[in-house]
Design a protein around this motif. Structure first.
Motif, PDB file in Angstrom:
ATOM      1  N   PHE A  31      78.836   5.161  -5.269  1.00 13.65           N
ATOM      2  CA  PHE A  31      80.003   5.941  -4.859  1.00 13.65           C
ATOM      3  C   PHE A  31      79.626   7.406  -4.655  1.00 13.65           C
ATOM      4  O   PHE A  31      80.068   8.049  -3.687  1.00 13.65           O
ATOM      5  CB  PHE A  31      81.105   5.812  -5.922  1.00 13.65           C
ATOM      6  CG  PHE A  31      82.324   6.630  -5.635  1.00 13.65           C
ATOM      7  CD1 PHE A  31      83.299   6.162  -4.771  1.00 13.65           C
ATOM      8  CD2 PHE A  31      82.494   7.879  -6.212  1.00 13.65           C
ATOM      9  CE1 PHE A  31      84.431   6.919  -4.497  1.00 13.65           C
ATOM     10  CE2 PHE A  31      83.623   8.641  -5.946  1.00 13.65           C
ATOM     11  CZ  PHE A  31      84.584   8.154  -5.086  1.00 13.65           C
ATOM     12  N   LYS A  32      78.829   7.951  -5.559  1.00 16.51           N
ATOM     13  CA  LYS A  32      78.433   9.361  -5.469  1.00 16.51           C
ATOM     14  C   LYS A  32      77.585   9.619  -4.226  1.00 16.51           C
ATOM     15  O   LYS A  32      77.667  10.696  -3.618  1.00 16.51           O
ATOM     16  CB  LYS A  32      77.668   9.775  -6.727  1.00 16.51           C
ATOM     17  CG  LYS A  32      78.540   9.829  -7.974  1.00 16.51           C
ATOM     18  CD  LYS A  32      77.822  10.497  -9.133  1.00 16.51           C
ATOM     19  CE  LYS A  32      76.622   9.696  -9.589  1.00 16.51           C
ATOM     20  NZ  LYS A  32      75.968  10.296 -10.760  1.00 16.51           N
ATOM     21  N   ARG A  33      76.764   8.634  -3.876  1.00 13.33           N
ATOM     22  CA  ARG A  33      75.928   8.822  -2.675  1.00 13.33           C
ATOM     23  C   ARG A  33      76.799   9.025  -1.436  1.00 13.33           C
ATOM     24  O   ARG A  33      76.587   9.975  -0.660  1.00 13.33           O
ATOM     25  CB  ARG A  33      75.007   7.614  -2.474  1.00 13.33           C
ATOM     26  CG  ARG A  33      74.142   7.725  -1.227  1.00 13.33           C
ATOM     27  CD  ARG A  33      73.406   6.439  -0.923  1.00 13.33           C
ATOM     28  NE  ARG A  33      72.558   6.570   0.252  1.00 13.33           N
ATOM     29  CZ  ARG A  33      71.889   5.572   0.811  1.00 13.33           C
ATOM     30  NH1 ARG A  33      71.958   4.334   0.290  1.00 13.33           N
ATOM     31  NH2 ARG A  33      71.152   5.786   1.879  1.00 13.33           N
ATOM     32  N   TYR A  34      77.782   8.162  -1.257  1.00 14.71           N
ATOM     33  CA  TYR A  34      78.640   8.269  -0.077  1.00 14.71           C
ATOM     34  C   TYR A  34      79.581   9.470  -0.190  1.00 14.71           C
ATOM     35  O   TYR A  34      79.975  10.045   0.827  1.00 14.71           O
ATOM     36  CB  TYR A  34      79.418   6.967   0.116  1.00 14.71           C
ATOM     37  CG  TYR A  34      78.506   5.795   0.410  1.00 14.71           C
ATOM     38  CD1 TYR A  34      77.735   5.778   1.571  1.00 14.71           C
ATOM     39  CD2 TYR A  34      78.386   4.734  -0.476  1.00 14.71           C
ATOM     40  CE1 TYR A  34      76.880   4.720   1.852  1.00 14.71           C
ATOM     41  CE2 TYR A  34      77.533   3.673  -0.204  1.00 14.71           C
ATOM     42  CZ  TYR A  34      76.780   3.675   0.952  1.00 14.71           C
ATOM     43  OH  TYR A  34      75.919   2.644   1.220  1.00 14.71           O
ATOM     44  N   TYR A  35      79.932   9.831  -1.407  1.00 17.86           N
ATOM     45  CA  TYR A  35      80.765  11.020  -1.587  1.00 17.86           C
ATOM     46  C   TYR A  35      80.035  12.272  -1.103  1.00 17.86           C
ATOM     47  O   TYR A  35      80.615  13.107  -0.383  1.00 17.86           O
ATOM     48  CB  TYR A  35      81.149  11.181  -3.056  1.00 17.86           C
ATOM     49  CG  TYR A  35      81.838  12.501  -3.341  1.00 17.86           C
ATOM     50  CD1 TYR A  35      83.210  12.641  -3.163  1.00 17.86           C
ATOM     51  CD2 TYR A  35      81.117  13.620  -3.756  1.00 17.86           C
ATOM     52  CE1 TYR A  35      83.848  13.842  -3.404  1.00 17.86           C
ATOM     53  CE2 TYR A  35      81.745  14.832  -3.996  1.00 17.86           C
ATOM     54  CZ  TYR A  35      83.102  14.943  -3.818  1.00 17.86           C
ATOM     55  OH  TYR A  35      83.720  16.144  -4.044  1.00 17.86           O
ATOM     56  N   LEU A  36      78.772  12.431  -1.482  1.00 18.27           N
ATOM     57  CA  LEU A  36      78.013  13.622  -1.091  1.00 18.27           C
ATOM     58  C   LEU A  36      77.826  13.686   0.421  1.00 18.27           C
ATOM     59  O   LEU A  36      77.934  14.759   1.033  1.00 18.27           O
ATOM     60  CB  LEU A  36      76.660  13.634  -1.802  1.00 18.27           C
ATOM     61  CG  LEU A  36      76.715  13.883  -3.318  1.00 18.27           C
ATOM     62  CD1 LEU A  36      75.344  13.638  -3.952  1.00 18.27           C
ATOM     63  CD2 LEU A  36      77.182  15.295  -3.611  1.00 18.27           C
ATOM     64  N   LEU A  37      77.544  12.547   1.041  1.00 17.26           N
ATOM     65  CA  LEU A  37      77.391  12.530   2.498  1.00 17.26           C
ATOM     66  C   LEU A  37      78.728  12.837   3.182  1.00 17.26           C
ATOM     67  O   LEU A  37      78.778  13.592   4.157  1.00 17.26           O
ATOM     68  CB  LEU A  37      76.862  11.167   2.952  1.00 17.26           C
ATOM     69  CG  LEU A  37      75.445  10.804   2.498  1.00 17.26           C
ATOM     70  CD1 LEU A  37      75.090   9.388   2.947  1.00 17.26           C
ATOM     71  CD2 LEU A  37      74.427  11.805   3.022  1.00 17.26           C
ATOM     72  N   ALA A  38      79.817  12.253   2.643  1.00 19.45           N
ATOM     73  CA  ALA A  38      81.135  12.525   3.223  1.00 19.45           C
ATOM     74  C   ALA A  38      81.531  13.986   3.028  1.00 19.45           C
ATOM     75  O   ALA A  38      82.170  14.586   3.904  1.00 19.45           O
ATOM     76  CB  ALA A  38      82.177  11.601   2.592  1.00 19.45           C
ATOM     77  N   ALA A  39      81.158  14.579   1.881  1.00 21.51           N
ATOM     78  CA  ALA A  39      81.469  15.986   1.642  1.00 21.51           C
ATOM     79  C   ALA A  39      80.806  16.876   2.688  1.00 21.51           C
ATOM     80  O   ALA A  39      81.412  17.839   3.186  1.00 21.51           O
ATOM     81  CB  ALA A  39      81.015  16.388   0.235  1.00 21.51           C
TER      82      ALA A  39
END
Length: 475
Positions: A31-39
């Protein structure tokens, strides 16, 4: 551009604070991986989002304000704008930074490709082991896993290290690294880019550690192994590697368990966060509805020929929003004329006409953000009929003398210029002066001059007897 960069930085800062406070130490690494990319992507795109609000149109009557003394109209003078050295310096520094970071990225990429090409390789399932003679930390670039040749051949590399590096390759962590490296070239001056780059790489290590522990490896044994294989030896910047600087935080996260309730709660908190960034950093534009019956009256700005034929004509223009190109053209012209000295102005009638047309199209928001409309006098009146010397509009008329006849010894180019001057004189295209009362109530002279390029050239010098002798000698 500056406003966009400020919005981008503020938006990214909000996402980073949320990550540091609520997500970083939680065991929810995918989840954190996609969160950082989405951010990253949201921070780039949200400032570009524009919400359009339509309102009822308002009729606007555009008039030209009065001017100061010493106004000169001309149809042939080229526009000259002052150089903005501050913008030039800032753009040069930014371009230099893009060049340096782009060069650094290219060299790092070439270094990895060179290692792949020049060293022996072994294929193992979908992975390719690149065996290097250098003493290096194991690291991964896409499907290539770089290992020390001597350590590999002596079978001293534990299975946990292979699982760790293969996880980087399987989950394509190199895509994330390449994305942040490319964004770093564009936003090299922004410190938040380096912070999120560090967090993305660290989360890759969390994912790889998680994969190792899921294979039944004891966390205590794996932690001791990480201490053995980690080092501060420099590895290629585009690769994922075991690094000692992040070991302590990785040990803490390994022993952390995040419940499903925490994961769902933090996921729902993202909705108001995204809504907050959209509301705070997007742009709202108000556009008037286009109705054919809604028109504005525009006082004409005429060329010299039109002035001779038309007086007191009102041009009706349908109210509509000006395009970005038209606003840029208006700002360039208005800035040029507003920056001139008040006691000496040279005005192109074509520019004056163009300014009025664009200004009439502009919406209220465009006018508020644009350059102020230059303080021009109204367009000059047409010349008086023959025999009439004075009227309420024109107090004095200076009749210019006719141009001289074409000299017999003029060149072909000079003959063309003389003929143009004669034709213009015959068509009454000549300069004159008229009186004008400015906003202070002072009577000033407004001078209308023809195109300087249409003035006749100076006559050629008279022929001397010596010239005649030289011509006879040549023959």
């Amino acid at each position: 551009m500056l406003i966009y960069l400020l919005k981008f930085s503020a938006c990214l800062a909000i996402f980073m604070v949320f990550y540091k406070l609520l997500l970083e130490r939680e065991n929810m690494h995918h989840f954190k991986r996609y969160y950082l990319l989405a951010a990253l992507l949201l921070s780039i795109s949200v400032p570009l989002v524009t919400f359009i609000q339509y309102v009822e149109p308002m009729a606007v009557e555009s008039t030209i304000p009065y001017s100061q003394d010493g106004i000169v109209y001309s149809e042939g003078e080229e526009l000259r704008t002052a150089t903005n050295y501050t913008s030039l310096i800032i753009c040069s520094l930014y371009g230099l930074g893009v060049f340096v970071f782009g060069l650094k990225f290219s060299l790092n990429l070439l270094k990895i490709l060179k290692r792949i090409k020049q060293n022996p390789k072994l294929k193992n399932q979908s992975f390719i082991y690149v065996l290097l003679s250098d003493l290096i930390t194991p690291h991964t670039f896409f499907d290539y896993i770089f290992l020390n040749k001597q350590t590999y051949e002596s079978q001293k590399i534990p299975q946990e290290v292979f699982i760790h590096e293969q996880t980087h390759a399987e989950q394509k962590h190199s895509f994330d690294v390449l994305l942040i490296e490319l964004l770093q070239i564009v936003f090299w001056f922004n410190p938040l880019i380096y912070c999120i780059k560090k967090d993305i790489k660290l989360n890759h290590e969390f994912l790889a550690d998680q994969a190792v522990l899921k294979n039944g490896i004891q966390s205590s044994a794996y932690q001791n192994l990480l201490l053995t294989f980690s080092s501060n030896v420099g590895e290629p910047k585009l690769a994922n590697a075991i690094n000692y600087s992040s070991i302590k935080k990785r040990f803490t996260v390994m022993n952390t368990h995040t419940s499903k309730q925490k994961i769902w709660l933090r996921s729902f908190l993202l909705l108001p966060l995204v809504a907050l960034t959209l509301y705070g950093f997007s742009e709202t534009k108000t556009i008037e509805k286009r109705i054919d019956d809604d028109i504005i009256k525009l006082e004409p700005i005429l060329s010299t020929k039109e002035i001779n034929a038309v007086n007191d004509t009102q041009v009706k223009v349908i109210q509509e929003k000006a395009t970005a190109e038209e606003v840029a053209e208006y700002n360039k012209l208005a800035n040029y004329y507003n920056s001139q000295f008040k006691d000496q102005q040279l005005i192109k009638l074509s520019d004056l006409k163009r300014l009025n047309v664009i200004y009439a199209k502009m919406s209220k928001d465009q006018k508020a953000n644009a350059e102020p409309f230059p303080n021009f006098p109204p367009p000059p009146p047409p010349p008086l009929p023959a025999g009439l010397k004075e009227s309420p509009q024109v107090v004095q008329m200076h009749d210019l003398p006719p141009p001289p006849p074409i000299p017999a010894n003029a060149t072909e180019q000079q003959k063309k210029k003389y003929q143009i001057a004669i034709d213009n004189y015959n068509s009454q295209k000549q300069g004159y002066i008229y009186k004008h009362k400015n906003k202070d109530g002072k009577i000033v002279d407004v001078i209308v001059v023809p195109d300087p390029n249409e003035m006749p050239p100076p006559p050629p010098p008279p022929r001397s007897p010596l010239d005649h002798v030289k011509e006879m000698a040549k023959k």
